[in-house]
Design an enzyme around this catalytic site. Sequence first.
Site: not given
Ligand code: NDP
Length: 450
Positions: A153, A206-208, A210-211, A262
Amino acid sequence: MSVTVVNPATEETVAELDEAGVEETDAAVARAKEAFPSWRDVAPGPRAAMLRRLATLVEENGEELARLETRNVGKPISDSRGEVGMVAEVFHFYSGAVDKHYGETIPVAGGVDMTFREPLGVVGLIVPWNFPLNISSWKLGPALACGNTVVLKPAELTPLTALRLAELALEAGIPEGVVNVLVGPGRVVGQRLVEHPEVAKIGFTGSTEVGRGVMQAAAATIKRVTLELGGKSANVVFADADLEKAAAAAPYAVFGNAGQDCCARSRVLVERTVLDRFLELLVDAAKGVKLGDPEDESTEMGPLISAEHRERVASFVDGNVAFRGEIPEGRGFWFPCTVVGPVTNEERVAREEVFGPVVAVIPFEDEADAIRIANDTPYGLSGSVWTENGSRALRVARALETGVISVNSNSSVRVSTPFGGFKQSGFGRELGMHGLAGYSEVKNVFVATE
Ligand code: NDP
């Protein structure tokens, strides 16, 4: 329902796609489940050949993929080309890893004990918008090499290259159902993948925030999770460093990808005795970063991903600005390169992940103070140490609570070396042979010989 995909540099629509929901997610998981037994049983030779063919197809279609990524993410074309090159390298690496992911034999009484690295089954891969194709490959490569089938996804904002990659996977001979891509919102499609009882593991970047939710929801089915989350990395510059070199490199370590990285070294810690000199050099270097049309070969920084994100980034700049660059006129979600400081590590710009081209300069007194400040963050993803003193370089590198660190360099990621975080930057490692551990389970088999 449909998803509108926008070019952040022009604000123009580049694609309209059907939006997947829970039903489509369940169907994709069912396809992946059905494809699993025969994919698991593909012998190492042919599986490696398919991954190698995929790597070659990425190379052959590299320019198309790079242009697509640039139009969708707004990143400079030279960056996109580099990233696509890495994607090919990732599939080459994992094609070579298929038959080198060994088990062990362990001396025991009464028989032979051996271990196998078994695939998990269907894995859900959730990817953010900042490096859509790259991060997809970091997860797909080891997942497929280990014999898993996949539901990927991408972020709804940036799905185009992941969709193209799935077509190339089919062309490479990877059977139907092994790689499935879903375009849909995270809170629906992502959430369903995390909760789905037939999904064995979630590889999430992704973000901490959502993680944390992913980890909680995965607990219901004891799903395996790998979390690559946010960062607030320190670039630590000692007075005995090559200051010119450190200052020339520093802007690219935080303004690269418009700061939406990140690993961004968004806190520059500078020994107080050289603070004024370093700040001067840093501002000069920041002036040289070229913003503009991402499709122009010489552009070094593009726009942010969206208007909403630009508003959030702007909220971090509220005073003590040492430098603010220019932005192109006209449409696009532009934000200038910004140097803030000197500030203390207590300020919001020094504590939270900005995810934009904003760097905070923070003075320190001595080595112990530098380590204290660098570690005073909930994150622990990346970082750098600049010094000409080799013992100090290693001492500080060992003392910093971070998963990836460079000395006299700002690089974080290599195909063959492990990447991942300490603390609230997540856990599990991607890339290199370490990446295989996240997509396999160790099985222990004992055969009695007496
Ligand atoms: P998000 O956490 O918002 O989104 C990441 C992914 O998770 C997207 O595909 C998003 O889908 C999906 N998502 C959102 N909500 C849910 C949920 N409830 N359950 C499951 N999946 C969900 O991050 P961003 O897209 O805003 O990316 C930026 C963030 O990612 C920054 O904080 C950055 O630090 C971090 N990041 C970390 C990296 C690392 O390797 N440590 C690398 C790159 C980024 P959708 O957007 O389609 O809603």
